[in-house]
Design a protein around this motif. Sequence first.
Motif, PDB file in Angstrom:
ATOM      1  N   LYS A  19      49.549   7.213 -10.211  1.00  0.00           N
ATOM      2  CA  LYS A  19      48.106   7.439 -10.360  1.00  0.00           C
ATOM      3  C   LYS A  19      47.527   6.490 -11.412  1.00  0.00           C
ATOM      4  O   LYS A  19      46.469   5.893 -11.198  1.00  0.00           O
ATOM      5  N   ASP A  20      48.218   6.343 -12.549  1.00  0.00           N
ATOM      6  CA  ASP A  20      47.748   5.440 -13.603  1.00  0.00           C
ATOM      7  C   ASP A  20      47.717   3.999 -13.109  1.00  0.00           C
ATOM      8  O   ASP A  20      46.784   3.251 -13.406  1.00  0.00           O
ATOM      9  N   MET A  21      48.718   3.594 -12.340  1.00  0.00           N
ATOM     10  CA  MET A  21      48.746   2.224 -11.817  1.00  0.00           C
ATOM     11  C   MET A  21      47.611   2.012 -10.823  1.00  0.00           C
ATOM     12  O   MET A  21      46.941   0.979 -10.845  1.00  0.00           O
ATOM     13  N   ARG A  22      47.360   3.016  -9.979  1.00  0.00           N
ATOM     14  CA  ARG A  22      46.249   2.916  -9.023  1.00  0.00           C
ATOM     15  C   ARG A  22      44.921   2.842  -9.763  1.00  0.00           C
ATOM     16  O   ARG A  22      44.053   2.043  -9.427  1.00  0.00           O
ATOM     17  N   ARG A  23      44.755   3.676 -10.799  1.00  0.00           N
ATOM     18  CA  ARG A  23      43.523   3.651 -11.589  1.00  0.00           C
ATOM     19  C   ARG A  23      43.327   2.286 -12.241  1.00  0.00           C
ATOM     20  O   ARG A  23      42.215   1.738 -12.232  1.00  0.00           O
ATOM     21  N   ALA A  24      44.398   1.725 -12.793  1.00  0.00           N
ATOM     22  CA  ALA A  24      44.312   0.402 -13.418  1.00  0.00           C
ATOM     23  C   ALA A  24      43.874  -0.629 -12.383  1.00  0.00           C
ATOM     24  O   ALA A  24      43.002  -1.465 -12.650  1.00  0.00           O
ATOM     25  N   TYR A  25      44.449  -0.573 -11.201  1.00  0.00           N
ATOM     26  CA  TYR A  25      44.101  -1.502 -10.125  1.00  0.00           C
ATOM     27  C   TYR A  25      42.620  -1.370  -9.747  1.00  0.00           C
ATOM     28  O   TYR A  25      41.918  -2.377  -9.598  1.00  0.00           O
ATOM     29  N   GLU A  26      42.139  -0.134  -9.615  1.00  0.00           N
ATOM     30  CA  GLU A  26      40.743   0.083  -9.242  1.00  0.00           C
ATOM     31  C   GLU A  26      39.789  -0.389 -10.339  1.00  0.00           C
ATOM     32  O   GLU A  26      38.782  -1.036 -10.049  1.00  0.00           O
ATOM     33  N   HIS A  27      40.105  -0.079 -11.596  1.00  0.00           N
ATOM     34  CA  HIS A  27      39.256  -0.529 -12.707  1.00  0.00           C
ATOM     35  C   HIS A  27      39.232  -2.055 -12.771  1.00  0.00           C
ATOM     36  O   HIS A  27      38.170  -2.656 -12.940  1.00  0.00           O
ATOM     37  N   LEU A  28      40.393  -2.676 -12.613  1.00  0.00           N
ATOM     38  CA  LEU A  28      40.458  -4.139 -12.669  1.00  0.00           C
ATOM     39  C   LEU A  28      39.621  -4.756 -11.553  1.00  0.00           C
ATOM     40  O   LEU A  28      38.900  -5.736 -11.780  1.00  0.00           O
ATOM     41  N   GLY A  29      39.679  -4.198 -10.364  1.00  0.00           N
ATOM     42  CA  GLY A  29      38.877  -4.713  -9.258  1.00  0.00           C
ATOM     43  C   GLY A  29      37.385  -4.666  -9.558  1.00  0.00           C
ATOM     44  O   GLY A  29      36.656  -5.634  -9.312  1.00  0.00           O
ATOM     45  N   ARG A  30      36.938  -3.558 -10.123  1.00  0.00           N
ATOM     46  CA  ARG A  30      35.519  -3.443 -10.469  1.00  0.00           C
ATOM     47  C   ARG A  30      35.147  -4.396 -11.597  1.00  0.00           C
ATOM     48  O   ARG A  30      34.076  -5.010 -11.580  1.00  0.00           O
TER      49      ARG A  30
END
Length: 166
Positions: A19-30
């Motif tokens: 979940k943390d890795m997915r959140r990091a990926y989503e934040h980085l994309g934005r």
Amino acid sequence: MPSPKNATGSQDEKHHEEKDMRRAYEHLGRVEILQQFLQPASAHEVGVLVALAQQEIQNGHKRQASELLRASEHLSFAALGIEETKKAPPAKDLERAISEEFEHLTHKAEERWEYGDRHEGLAAIYKFSLQTAKTALKHGEYHPALELARAADALAGVKQHEVPQP
């Protein structure tokens, strides 16, 4: 044979890491999208946080990376909001709700910041975020004020021992 509790704990830990890795990926994309619209002066702090987050990912600290990227996303939105022209003030009840949320966020950030040492660059961005948030609120710039307060809150959760020196 491991107890069911230990097996579940391991599964929960793996789930949280994913979940943390997915959140990091989503934040980085934005953040990458938002960086296209930022002025160079505003992009500096965001770039520092993105670099620190990438180091955190390499060191296996996915939650810390996610928080750093969440802060950089909020800083990006704040920078874009500050660049906008000033709008009419909101209704009194909305203004009161905004002030209450702002106080909640800044109090929580300041309280969490007190406990733990921080990387020097991170401390500078935290202080900048908090001071600029307070200034924005005084000037009726409510969107940037809330975004900066959220950035400070995210940064308050990142501890020194988990943020490597650049």
